[in-house]
Motif scaffolding. Sequence first.
Motif, PDB file in Angstrom:
ATOM      1  N   TYR A 199       7.979  -0.889   2.791  1.00 14.53           N
ATOM      2  CA  TYR A 199       8.095  -2.118   2.256  1.00 14.53           C
ATOM      3  C   TYR A 199       9.356  -1.946   1.276  1.00 14.53           C
ATOM      4  O   TYR A 199       9.203  -1.159   0.113  1.00 14.53           O
TER       5      TYR A 199
ATOM      6  N   ASN B 240      11.465  -2.950  -4.597  1.00 16.54           N
ATOM      7  CA  ASN B 240      10.902  -4.121  -4.564  1.00 16.54           C
ATOM      8  C   ASN B 240      10.840  -4.995  -5.778  1.00 16.54           C
ATOM      9  O   ASN B 240      10.874  -4.046  -6.993  1.00 16.54           O
TER      10      ASN B 240
ATOM     11  N   ASN C 252      11.478  -6.576  -1.238  1.00 18.97           N
ATOM     12  CA  ASN C 252      10.872  -7.877  -1.008  1.00 18.97           C
ATOM     13  C   ASN C 252      10.587  -8.388  -2.359  1.00 18.97           C
ATOM     14  O   ASN C 252      10.510  -7.544  -3.597  1.00 18.97           O
TER      15      ASN C 252
END
Length: 536
Positions: free
Chosen positions: A416, A442, A419
Amino acid sequence: MRRRKGLGGSPFTALATSLALAVIGALVLVAMPSAFAASLFADDFEDGNSNGWSKSGGSWSVVADGSQAYRQSGTGADARTVVGTGWSGQAVQARVKPIAFNGGGRYVAVLARAQSTSNYYFLGLSNSGSVVLGKRTGGAPTTLGSAAATVTPGTWYTLRLEAFGTTLRGFVNNVEVVSATDSTFSAGKVGLAGYYASASFDDVLVTDAGGPSEPPVTPTITPPPPGSCPTSGTPVGFAAVNAWGRNGTTGGAGGPTVEVDTASELISAIGQSGPLNICVRGMITVPAGMYNVTSDKSIVGIGSTGGISGGGLNIGLPLDNSVTSPPANAVNNVIIRNLSFRNASDDSINVQMFSHHVWIDHNDLADGYDGLIDIKRGSSYVTVSWNHTHDHTKNMLLGHDDGNSAQDVGRLKVSYHHNWFDQTPQRNPRVRFGEPVHVFNNYYVYNTDVGVACQLNAGCLIEGNYFERVEVPATNTYAGTAGRCVARNNVLDDSGPPECSGSVQEASSYYAYTLDDPNSVKAIVSAGAGVGKIGT
């Protein structure tokens, strides 16, 4: 309306009618066709009787329900009724109105290839919020496939179950929502069922031809303007790793490019075999449900306005708890980019059943029913990057259940990065079993419950992120059995400290990456995440 029972004769002509499929926040009207070829059987019950139908359980009678209809009254029985002969290839269709259900997991259904009232395939509307495709072999029902849908008692739906060869397809209001492959029954009668449920049935029609009752729509091979549909690109993270027989994620590379702007075009395109680049023009509203994406697909929005509303995308085979290692036909090599997702009836994007090499990039996701991006059941080698999530509570789940270690341990390897978790209270993500789960660069802002929740012996590496007004940026003791997490080099702006302990595999042992300065991540991500931002 004329009524005809039996074989042969001229085509059956159905009354043109508009039927409503209930979806969250919308009502989709679908017009029935005026004629069908190769009719095998038809019954609209307008003569006031059900001659020829064999019943088992329940209380069946012909009643007035708008027009004459065949009703199963009461909810205390496993009620079935069948008619016909040993048809092989068959499509059975009926209008169905659920009335009441007795307990959970109940359904009203049409039946195909019925050997008896105990052995058949069925397509049912369930009070669990789904359309269920399954079979009975003398005992309890077995689910072969399902799709989320809002099922409202008192509403008429048109169900069609097709059985040709070993392929089963289920339609609701003329839209295919579920499919499966099974060889248990090769021929049989057709029927209706109320599995501990009451319902009215009308306009039963059996034909020997499959496919949508309206001509199928093939996406036009019309490439969009250059640069408006960014189908090329290379992921960073686990989607780029050489593993499970695949080196990296290329989606539809090498295949044609099609442009879609209707629900039927989109659903047809994502289900085709072979590499395909699918460019989505405008916001497409689909009926409630999850729509299956096959391998080697790039699904990309055109400009900044492409998107999907009302339903979601499912990347993966039907659920099967008995499968504990990646099957050869697992869905793989899928890219979803530059799309807005709104008002999904279940998950906006669901990745399941050992799907691998999936890249979910530069999307804008909000206002869904369940998860915005859920990854589960042994799926792995996934990158989730540059997405903007907002106006939603249950953001992202990795690993769906505490008891699913057989499928998940050693898998659920997901990156991830970059984001924007924009005021999404929880599941940013919530992780079970996966290791390493790499959460880097992120931007988190005002996540009121928790940022990263790492449990069930998962291993999370959390680095280079910018946390703003997040009380618990990361924890490995969120709920149940603890996980392990390492938090390093994060900016904590008006935020509490991470609650991490244990050691975790290094992501760098799988792939190369370069961290942005975490002090710059807020500006970088808020400017670059979401739709219309690729290449900026």
